[in-house]
Enzyme design. Structure first.
Site: not given
Length: 317
Positions: A61, A86, A186
Site C-alpha cells: 500500500k 482497516s 477494493g
C-alpha cells in the site's frame, strides 16, 4: 473546502505505471521474489512470490499512497491528507504523508488490527475510530471540515498506478508468467496489476474470500455490486463493501478471471507460507496463495503477490 480528488487529466495506461515506478525509486523497497519447491509440488505449478510483506509498512500500500500524495504535492500541495482504511492503506498514507511533510488523519474501524493501529500512529498520523461501515462518511466529513485532501484507498488513478508497480517489478525480476494471481478487496492492486501487465501476455486473476465476493460479482455483471454489511472474513484487508468504479473499469477490460476461496483454505495457506517459507503473511495475502495451493494453475508459471504481512503477534508477557 470540499474533497480534492487525485485524478490524472488523461486515462490510465500501462505507461502510467511505468512513470509511477520512476517516482517511487528510492522510496519503496524493490522487494525480493522467492520460490518454494514444496509449493511447486503441491500446486503443480512453478510459483514465484513477490514479497510485499517485506515492503515498507509491511504491505504494498505504500506504493499507491506515496505516488498519490507526492504527485499532488508537486502540483498543488495540500494542507493535510485524510484516508479511511482497516490498516495497510492507513500505514501507507501515514508514512507517505510524513515523507512529504504534510499532516495526516486516518479513519479506522473500531475492530482494526492493534498492530496496524500502533504502526499508523507510529508514522505520525492521527487516528480516528468509527463503526466499520461509517469509515468513508467520517473521512469525507474530516476532509470537508479541515480542507484536507482525501486519499482514497483504491478508487483513484494515482493510487492504482502506484500499486501496479509491484507487478511490474515482479515481471522484471522473474521474467514472463502464464498468470499473475492477486488478492482483491477494493480493487487497487488488481487494477494496477492488470495495467502493468496489459501488453505482456499474462492472465491476471483475482482471488476473494467466498464470503466477500462482491468484486467478482461486479466483474461478471459489469457494474459495481454492494455488500449490505461488512463481511466477517479473516482477511481484514479485503472487507470493503464495494469495489471502486475506476478499478472495475480497468478490470472489465484487462482481468482474465475472478475466483473465490473459503476461510479454511485461507488459514491453511497462511500457515503453509509461515511454516514452509518462514515468511509472515497476513490472511489477505494468503487468499491468493490458497487458490494456487489448490492446484488451479497446474502446469503454469505463476506469479503471486504477497500483499502484506501485518498480523497481531501474541504477547510474550
Amino acid at each position: 473546502m470540499g474533497e480534492q480528488r487525485l485524478v490524472y487529466s488523461r486515462s490510465m495506461t500501462p505507461d502510467s505505471v511505468e512513470k509511477a515506478q520512476g517516482l517511487l525509486k528510492g522510496i519503496v523497497h524493490r522487494t525480493p521474489v522467492m520460490t518454494c519447491s514444496h509449493m511447486d509440488k503441491r500446486s503443480g505449478s512453478k510459483v514465484f512470490f513477490k514479497c510485499e510483506n517485506l515492503q515498507r509498512i509491511g504491505a504494498f500500500k505504500i506504493r499507491g499512497a506515496y505516488h498519490a500524495i507526492a504527485t499532488h504535492c508537486s502540483r498543488n500541495p495540500p494542507v493535510g491528507v485524510v484516508a479511511h482504511s482497516s490498516g495497510n492503506h492507513a500505514q501507507g498514507v501515514a508514512l507517505a504523508a510524513a515523507l512529504c511533510s504534510v499532516p495526516a488523519v486516518i479513519v479506522m474501524p473500531k475492530d482494526a488490527s492493534a498492530a496496524k493501529v500502533t504502526a499508523t500512529r507510529g508514522y505520525g498520523a492521527e487516528v480516528v475510530f468509527c463503526d466499520p461501515a461509517e469509515r468513508s462518511v467520517v473521512a469525507e466529513h474530516i476532509a470537508q471540515k479541515q480542507g484536507y485532501l482525501m486519499v482514497h484507498p483504491y478508487d483513484d488513478e494515482l493510487v492504482i498506478a502506484g500499486q501496479g508497480t509491484a507487478a511490474l517489478e515482479l515481471w522484471e525480476q522473474a521474467g514472463a508468467f502464464d498468470a499473475v494471481v492477486v488478492p482483491v478487496g477494493g480493487g487497487g492492486l488488481i487494477s494496477g496489476t492488470a495495467l502493468a501487465l496489459a501488453h505482456r501476455g499474462a492472465s491476471v486473476v483475482g482471488i476473494e474470500p467466498s464470503i466477500a465476493a462482491d468484486a467478482g460479482e461486479s466483474w461478471r455483471k459489469g457494474s459495481v455490486q454492494h455488500l449490505q454489511q461488512v463481511p466477517t472474513t479473516m482477511a481484514d484487508g479485503l472487507r470493503s463493501l464495494a469495489i471502486g468504479e475506476q478499478n472495475l473499469a480497468v478490470m472489465k477490460k484487462l482481468v482474465t478471471d475472478m475466483q473465490t476461496v473459503e476461510e479454511e483454505a485461507i488459514q491453511e495457506a497462511m500457515f503453509f507460507v509461515w511454516s514452509r517459507m518462514k515468511l509472515v503473511i497476513e490472511p489477505s495475502a494468503a487468499v491468493a496463495v490458497a487458490a494456487v495451493l489448490a492446484g488451479r494453475f497446474r502446469n503454469q508459471r505463476v506469479g503471486v503477490i504477497l500483499s502484506g504481512g501485518n498480523v497481531d503477534c501474541p504477547s510474550m508477557s
